[in-house]
Design a protein around this motif. Structure first.
Motif, PDB file in Angstrom:
ATOM      1  N   GLY A  77       0.795  -1.230   0.000  1.00  0.00           N
ATOM      2  CA  GLY A  77       0.000   0.000   0.000  1.00  0.00           C
ATOM      3  C   GLY A  77       0.824   1.275   0.000  1.00  0.00           C
ATOM      4  O   GLY A  77       0.283   2.380  -0.017  1.00  0.00           O
TER       5      GLY A  77
ATOM      6  N   LYS B 197       4.130   1.603  -4.408  1.00  0.00           N
ATOM      7  CA  LYS B 197       5.143   1.064  -5.323  1.00  0.00           C
ATOM      8  C   LYS B 197       4.585   0.767  -6.710  1.00  0.00           C
ATOM      9  O   LYS B 197       5.165   1.166  -7.718  1.00  0.00           O
ATOM     10  CB  LYS B 197       5.757  -0.231  -4.745  1.00  0.00           C
ATOM     11  CG  LYS B 197       6.341  -0.080  -3.367  1.00  0.00           C
ATOM     12  CD  LYS B 197       6.914  -1.383  -2.850  1.00  0.00           C
ATOM     13  CE  LYS B 197       5.920  -2.522  -2.702  1.00  0.00           C
ATOM     14  NZ  LYS B 197       4.877  -2.304  -1.674  1.00  0.00           N
ATOM     15  N   SER B 198       3.468   0.045  -6.759  1.00  0.00           N
ATOM     16  CA  SER B 198       2.920  -0.325  -8.071  1.00  0.00           C
ATOM     17  C   SER B 198       2.483   0.916  -8.829  1.00  0.00           C
ATOM     18  O   SER B 198       2.685   1.027 -10.044  1.00  0.00           O
ATOM     19  CB  SER B 198       1.734  -1.275  -7.921  1.00  0.00           C
ATOM     20  OG  SER B 198       2.180  -2.507  -7.422  1.00  0.00           O
ATOM     21  N   THR B 199       1.893   1.857  -8.119  1.00  0.00           N
ATOM     22  CA  THR B 199       1.483   3.100  -8.766  1.00  0.00           C
ATOM     23  C   THR B 199       2.706   3.794  -9.356  1.00  0.00           C
ATOM     24  O   THR B 199       2.677   4.282 -10.492  1.00  0.00           O
ATOM     25  CB  THR B 199       0.777   4.022  -7.749  1.00  0.00           C
ATOM     26  OG1 THR B 199      -0.327   3.306  -7.188  1.00  0.00           O
ATOM     27  CG2 THR B 199       0.286   5.295  -8.402  1.00  0.00           C
TER      28      THR B 199
HETATM   29  N1  LIG Z   1      -6.774   2.039  -9.294  1.00  0.00           N
HETATM   30  C1  LIG Z   1      -6.825   2.491  -8.038  1.00  0.00           C
HETATM   31  N2  LIG Z   1      -7.893   3.144  -7.568  1.00  0.00           N
HETATM   32  C2  LIG Z   1      -7.949   3.625  -6.322  1.00  0.00           C
HETATM   33  N3  LIG Z   1      -6.961   3.496  -5.418  1.00  0.00           N
HETATM   34  C3  LIG Z   1      -5.861   2.838  -5.804  1.00  0.00           C
HETATM   35  C4  LIG Z   1      -5.724   2.298  -7.133  1.00  0.00           C
HETATM   36  N4  LIG Z   1      -4.504   1.703  -7.222  1.00  0.00           N
HETATM   37  C5  LIG Z   1      -3.910   1.870  -6.023  1.00  0.00           C
HETATM   38  N5  LIG Z   1      -4.714   2.554  -5.168  1.00  0.00           N
HETATM   39  C6  LIG Z   1      -4.388   2.959  -3.779  1.00  0.00           C
HETATM   40  O1  LIG Z   1      -3.149   3.662  -3.817  1.00  0.00           O
HETATM   41  C7  LIG Z   1      -2.322   3.295  -2.716  1.00  0.00           C
HETATM   42  C8  LIG Z   1      -1.007   2.727  -3.235  1.00  0.00           C
HETATM   43  O2  LIG Z   1      -1.272   1.479  -3.876  1.00  0.00           O
HETATM   44  P1  LIG Z   1      -0.156   0.641  -4.645  1.00  0.00           P
HETATM   45  O3  LIG Z   1       0.583   1.547  -5.561  1.00  0.00           O
HETATM   46  O4  LIG Z   1      -0.826  -0.534  -5.255  1.00  0.00           O
HETATM   47  O5  LIG Z   1       0.805   0.198  -3.444  1.00  0.00           O
HETATM   48  P2  LIG Z   1       1.857  -1.000  -3.338  1.00  0.00           P
HETATM   49  O6  LIG Z   1       2.151  -1.492  -4.716  1.00  0.00           O
HETATM   50  O7  LIG Z   1       3.033  -0.378  -2.654  1.00  0.00           O
HETATM   51  O8  LIG Z   1       1.226  -2.045  -2.486  1.00  0.00           O
HETATM   52  C9  LIG Z   1      -3.151   2.332  -1.886  1.00  0.00           C
HETATM   53  O9  LIG Z   1      -3.781   3.063  -0.890  1.00  0.00           O
HETATM   54  C10 LIG Z   1      -4.138   1.764  -2.874  1.00  0.00           C
HETATM   55  O10 LIG Z   1      -5.297   1.345  -2.227  1.00  0.00           O
END
Ligand SMILES: Nc1ncnc2c1ncn2[C@@H]1O[C@H](COP(=O)(O)OP(=O)(O)O)[C@@H](O)[C@H]1O
Ligand SMILES: [Mg+2]
Length: 334
Positions: free
Chosen positions: A41, A44-46
């Motif tokens: 959360g 990272k993926s974002t």
């Molecule tokens: N498509 C999306 N819509 C809404 N919230 C999102 C989306 N993708 C990620 N988030 C939110 O953005 C934050 C960062 O997520 P993410 O980048 O997936 O983290 P990680 O890869 O580090 O686990 C989290 O709070 C997640 O719930």
């Protein structure tokens, strides 16, 4: 070089915007294997999806070799994306296609945009795919289907596919998180090989410190949508500055302290203890020869914060644990 400049990404939600990334500044040098580590959360993926614009940043710039890709038109963007391969935790292979056809898939997309002759294309592409399968050690699986492969083999196919368009950059999002430790190690070796042999710059997203430790040259620690700290792996690992980096790194540091005799305990001081000489008291009261392997503690206004790693001789662990319990020191056996 990949540069993120003051990049922010928010996702709209009915209960208010979700801030996934906030004011990110990051430079990934060419030739590096750049780890981005953080808890689930953290964003990272974002972050990695903003690099190839699978997600559009809300504000800020993404510079690839100096070009702001957020300004690119559709045609330019598809060229840029061909220069950035991507690997996912879930492999994302096409189940109805053979291994060979999966690797060829990105080339087919390229062909349509280039309009090359069908016969020449097939011959060249087949040869290129054969070379890639050899590189990832799967020449004998060209005609197999994904369902006939192990997880590690599937990830090798995904790596070959990511390399099909000869990208300069490869982004890996938790590429080894679904794999067992032995397979993880072999995939990490392959990624390192690709970096070395092909000169591909690799961004590795992970929540596992051992991934960073085993292949990365640089690391950024991301915490709660922000970069907490960044630098070469040796700098950040030797002297983690922030709480989150310490939390992630110190368990590894303990492993690197070697296998001394006795039980290793990591003590965590979170300010509940005043600055009494707790280790001396422990040694004297329990009559135990405690050895301090590592200490990074701070005294802030008479309260102790930080970590300490001690070894306790065999057979005396219980008495030490009772002492620590009685003095409200939290600890973990490492
Ligand atoms: N498509 C999306 N819509 C809404 N919230 C999102 C989306 N993708 C990620 N988030 C939110 O953005 C934050 C960062 O997520 P993410 O980048 O997936 O983290 P990680 O890869 O580090 O686990 C989290 O709070 C997640 O719930
Ligand atoms: Mg993620």
């Amino acid at each position: 070089m990949i540069q993120l400049v003051d990049l922010t990404k928010t996702y709209p939600s009915p209960s208010g915007d979700i801030v996934a990334l906030e004011n990110i500044d990051l430079t990934v040098p060419d030739g590096s294997i750049f780890g981005i580590i953080g808890l689930s959360g953290a964003g990272k993926s974002t972050l990695v999806r903003c690099i190839n614009l699978l997600e559009r940043p809300t504000s800020g710039q993404v510079l690839i070799d100096g070009e702001d890709v957020t300004k690119a038109n559709k045609k330019r963007l598809s060229d840029i994306r061909r220069n950035i391969g991507m690997i996912f935790q879930s492999f994302n292979l096409l189940e109805q296609r053979t291994v060979e056809a999966n690797v060829m898939f990105p080339l087919e997309l390229t062909r349509h945009s280039k309009g090359s002759n069908a016969k020449t294309f097939r011959e060249e592409a087949k040869q290129h795919v054969a070379q890639l399968l050899e590189l990832v050690g799967l020449s004998d699986k060209a005609k197999s289907y994904p369902s006939q492969l192990s997880g590690g083999q599937k990830q090798r196919v995904a790596i070959a596919r990511a390399l099909a368009t000869n990208p300069k950059y490869v982004l890996c999002d938790e590429a080894t998180s679904a794999l067992d430790p032995t397979t993880t190690q072999s995939i990490l070796e392959l990624i390192k090989d690709i970096n070395r042999k092909l000169g591909v710059t690799v961004v590795v997203i992970t929540h596992e410190m051992r991934v960073v430790e085993s292949i990365c040259t640089h690391v950024a620690v991301i915490d709660n949508s922000r970069i907490a700290e960044t630098g070469t792996v040796s700098d950040v690992f030797s002297f983690p500055q922030t709480d989150i980096a310490k939390e992630l790194i110190i368990p590894n540091l303990i492993r690197s302290l070697g296998n001394s005799d006795g039980t290793k305990l990591r003590l965590v001081f979170n300010g509940e203890l005043s600055d009494e000489p707790i280790i001396s008291a422990l040694a004297m009261q329990c009559q135990v020869a405690v050895n301090i392997l590592y200490a990074d503690t701070k005294n802030i206004e008479g309260r102790v914060f930080g970590h300490m790693v001690i070894t306790v001789p065999e057979g005396q662990t219980d008495v030490v644990k009772r002492f620590l319990d009685a003095h409200n020191v939290s600890y973990r056996e490492e």
